[in-house]
Write an enzyme that holds these catalytic residues in place. Structure first.
Site, short mmCIF file in Angstrom:
data_model
loop_
_atom_site.label_atom_id
_atom_site.label_comp_id
_atom_site.label_asym_id
_atom_site.label_seq_id
_atom_site.Cartn_x
_atom_site.Cartn_y
_atom_site.Cartn_z
N LYS A 49 0.84 -1.21 0.00
CA LYS A 49 0.00 0.00 0.00
C LYS A 49 0.87 1.26 0.00
CE LYS A 49 -3.67 -2.70 1.98
NZ LYS A 49 -4.19 -3.36 3.18
N GLN A 105 -4.64 -2.12 9.57
CA GLN A 105 -4.43 -3.41 8.90
C GLN A 105 -5.05 -4.55 9.71
OE1 GLN A 105 -3.09 -3.95 5.79
NE2 GLN A 105 -3.74 -6.07 6.12
N ASP A 151 -10.97 2.83 3.82
CA ASP A 151 -11.02 1.38 3.59
C ASP A 151 -12.43 0.84 3.82
OD1 ASP A 151 -9.67 -0.91 2.75
OD2 ASP A 151 -9.20 -1.55 4.79
#
Length: 282
Positions: free
Chosen positions: A53, A97, A120
């Site tokens: 990322k 994450q 996200d």
């Protein structure tokens, strides 16, 4: 011959567009979009994903801010880090994450992320807004899948879509996005009875169950669109949730593994961060 839904090529094309948008934003505001990534613990796969990322940020001219916390981090400590990032005007997107260590309340930490920075698509508030057709950033993988379908002119409205998997970050948002696009949606999972019969009814099948090649090729009807969101390392390569060997003889279109859904997940996260920066910086 089946159309290959090439996520890698599409991701590259989108990144080229994002590079132009980021340069325009820098020229206009003097500011650079920043994605903050939080990695808790020492999971090797998670560290790899965070690095990928960060690389994607660099390719489009963005910056990334890496927060690395020890394995023994508590929920309270992680919440404090998220609050700092929420309050930081230089940060436009926040990625926590997944997965986090077992002692942490992951849902509480996801939901602590500001809606404006939830690039996200992991908050309950963002999911609810998306499900109701309101503005929100979608969960990156299903949002990436919707882009693949749209850019390849795959008809969704009126089609029967079967989503195999019901996770909060993939199966459920995938089903809602397909519903918003006027598909008739069936959600299947580990307790579903007669799974092969349900899959055989699908005009669009999405494998999002996290089990290697669970969905057999002979369950899929002729002419279906096959989307495989799974990845399981095998023999130096990998397989998905769907048995793809020979699928080109059955499907009208399909995503390969690798090179289908995966590249678009990261590109969608980056695109949504650029959008968040554009909104924040005007």
């Amino acid at each position: 011959m089946a159309l290959v839904l090439d996520g890698r090529a599409l991701a590259k094309q989108i990144e080229e567009n994002l590079l132009v948008r980021v340069e325009a934003l820098k020229a206009k505001t003097g500011r650079t979009p920043i994605l903050a990534t939080i990695l808790v613990g020492d999971d090797g796969a998670s560290a790899t994903y965070v690095r990928m990322k960060g690389n994607a940020c660099r390719r489009v001219g963005m910056d990334s801010l890496k927060i690395e916390l020890p394995q023994e981090t508590t929920t309270e400590q992680l919440l404090a880090e998220i609050e700092k990032l929420n309050a930081n005007p230089d940060v436009h997107g926040i990625l926590l994450q997944h997965p986090v260590p077992a002692q942490i309340d992951e849902r509480a930490c996801f939901d602590a992320i500001s809606l404006a920075k939830d690039v996200d698509g992991v908050t309950c508030l963002g999911f609810g807004r998306m499900a109701m057709g309101e503005a929100a950033y979608g969960s990156a993988t299903p949002a990436g899948i919707m882009t693949i379908l749209k850019e390849n002119n795959i008809e969704i409205a009126g089609k029967h879509a079967v989503v195999v998997g019901r996770s909060a970050i993939l199966g459920k948002p995938m089903a809602m996005m397909l519903l918003q696009a006027n598909a008739t949606v069936t959600i299947c999972h580990s307790r579903t009875q007669n799974l092969p019969e349900l899959v055989k009814q699908a005009d669009i099948i999405v494998g999002a169950v996290g089990k290697a090649e669970l969905i057999q090729k002979d369950w899929i009807k002729q002419g279906a669109v096959v989307v495989d969101a799974g990845f399981h390392p095998r023999d130096g390569g990998g397989v998905g949730d769907i048995q793809l060997q020979g699928i080109e003889e059955i499907a009208s279109a399909y995503t390969p593994v690798p090179g289908g859904v995966g590249p678009m997940t990261i590109t969608t996260l980056i695109r949504q961060t650029v959008e968040a920066a554009e909104k924040a910086l005007g």
